[in-house]
Design an enzyme around this catalytic site. Structure first.
Site, PDB file in Angstrom:
ATOM      1  N   ASP A   1       0.828  -1.202   0.000  1.00  0.00           N
ATOM      2  CA  ASP A   1       0.000   0.000   0.000  1.00  0.00           C
ATOM      3  C   ASP A   1       0.866   1.257   0.000  1.00  0.00           C
ATOM      4  O   ASP A   1       0.633   2.199  -0.763  1.00  0.00           O
ATOM      5  CB  ASP A   1      -0.890   0.045   1.251  1.00  0.00           C
ATOM      6  N   ILE A   2       1.847   1.290   0.881  1.00  0.00           N
ATOM      7  CA  ILE A   2       2.598   2.519   1.140  1.00  0.00           C
ATOM      8  C   ILE A   2       3.482   2.919  -0.037  1.00  0.00           C
ATOM      9  O   ILE A   2       3.547   4.099  -0.397  1.00  0.00           O
ATOM     10  CB  ILE A   2       3.422   2.375   2.428  1.00  0.00           C
TER      11      ILE A   2
END
Length: 411
Positions: free
Chosen positions: A181-182
């Site tokens: 995600d990051i």
């Protein structure tokens, strides 16, 4: 409430339709950089608002959970039902005076509401529209996985990360943080900044598309060239590296430490410190290529020396001379002077409590336009759409006047 913006993106207006982690991390970075980020939430709010964790003393009716607070700090919040004609029209009004729209819905969701990029570009040709999905958007190339939902762990698995992470001959392992995600969220923020610059110079907005799968694959670039050059399918290597030695995380007498000394200079310092300087000239270990071939022996020699010493003693002996670092716990990080000096732990208000909470600070450091955590996350619907619209319309008009004067000055 948010503090005044000081970062390089101050004045940029962002409509944030994202939820969970990847998209909010994107807009968190933009907010830290000074953008005015307004979360556009449904009546139920971002799904992470109720995830927690919460402290025992927190008032659950007012408090913000750690998950939400961490990646939504410095933003504002309005509530709009985009599925209703009224909510969609109010959103279009905001788009007219906005610079950026960011969303991480599944493919087709915005189009079904009449709010896809092409529709919004008719309202505001300068709009930068950022989309983050598991497998991207068909505008950039239709994926065979287009309809598949995706979370962080799926991106880590399919993008190659899990396949090279874990113990030697062990099972695949995902990373501790949500890199699936990051990292895509970080790339989307970079893309937004680039597209905003282009829009400022040309008046042309555009659609920006990040796929979680693509981003993790880019992060794992090493496996691509290894397969191309050597025909290999790289596998987990524990804490080691296929091309560098020593390059590892190994146990000490009372903990763990990272040691990276693949350069001959650092290897010479390391062997002298260990009391075996002759290894620096031994043909089996004299250069990195030889050490990679004999990595088992390198690990044995280094491992035996480390196992007899407390972590603090190893740090005292090698810190600043060889690339090393202890494996820190969260408590270690909170106690580290570096973290305090670099302002990487930031206290923010917790609604309903007189005791603040701590979240990670911004790693982006500027000399003239400092990025900052400008305040806590927003309460659901803390701002009103009409108030934001009036504020943005005024600044939009001011900017238009300034741009016109600037054009006249070049005539």
């Amino acid at each position: 409430m948010t503090a005044p913006a000081t970062g390089p993106l101050r004045g940029i207006k962002v409509l944030d339709l994202t939820s969970m982690l990847a998209g909010p991390f994107t807009t968190m970075l933009l907010a830290d950089l000074g953008a005015d980020v307004v979360k556009v939430e449904p009546l139920t709010g971002d799904r992470t608002r109720g995830v927690g964790p919460f402290r025992e003393e927190d008032d659950p009716a007012q408090a913000l959970g750690g998950y939400f607070q961490s990646v939504n700090r410095g933003k504002r919040s309005i509530v709009l039902d985009l599925k209703s004609s009224e909510g969609a029209e109010r959103f279009r009004d905001l788009v007219r005076v906005a610079d950026v729209v960011v969303e991480n819905f599944s493919s087709g969701v915005m189009e079904r509401m009449g709010l896809g990029y092409e529709a919004l570009a008719e309202v505001n040709p300068r709009i930068v529209y950022g989309a983050l999905r598991g497998f991207g958007d068909a505008r950039s190339g239709e994926s065979i996985y287009d309809s598949w939902p995706a979370f962080d762990v799926v991106a880590q698995a399919m993008g190659g990360f899990a396949g090279i992470t874990g113990l030697v001959d062990g099972a695949p392992l995902k990373a501790g943080p949500g890199i699936g995600d990051i990292f895509p969220g970080t790339l989307l923020a970079l893309g937004v900044v680039a597209a905003v610059r282009h829009a400022e110079h040309t008046g042309e907005g555009q659609f920006l598309d990040i796929a979680m799968y693509d981003a993790v694959l880019a992060l794992c670039e090493r496996i691509v060239y290894q397969h191309s050059y050597l025909g290999e399918n790289p596998k987990p290597m524990g804490n080691g590296h296929p091309l560098l030695a020593p390059f590892d995380i190994m146990p000490t007498q009372d903990g763990w430490i990272a040691v990276a000394a693949p350069s001959d200079k650092h290897w010479r310092i390391l062997t002298k410190t260990m009391g075996c300087p002759e290894l620096a000239d031994d043909p089996q270990f004299a250069d990195n290529t030889a050490r990679v071939v004999n990595v088992v022996a390198v690990r044995k020699i280094l491992g035996e020396w480390l196992a007899e010493r407390p972590t603090a003693d190893v740090v005292a002996a090698l810190g600043g001379r060889v690339p090393i670092g202890p494996v820190n716990t969260a408590a270690d990080i909170f106690a580290d002077e570096h973290v305090r000096t670099r302002k990487m732990l930031v206290e923010v208000e917790q609604p309903g409590s007189t005791t603040p909470v701590t979240i990670a600070g911004s790693p982006l450091k500027f000399s003239s336009t400092p990025a900052s955590v400008r305040g806590r996350g927003p309460k659901l619907g803390e701002q009103k759409p009409d108030a934001v619209l009036a504020e943005w319309t005024a600044t939009h008009q001011d900017r238009s006047v300034s741009a016109t004067k600037g054009d006249e000055s070049h005539d």
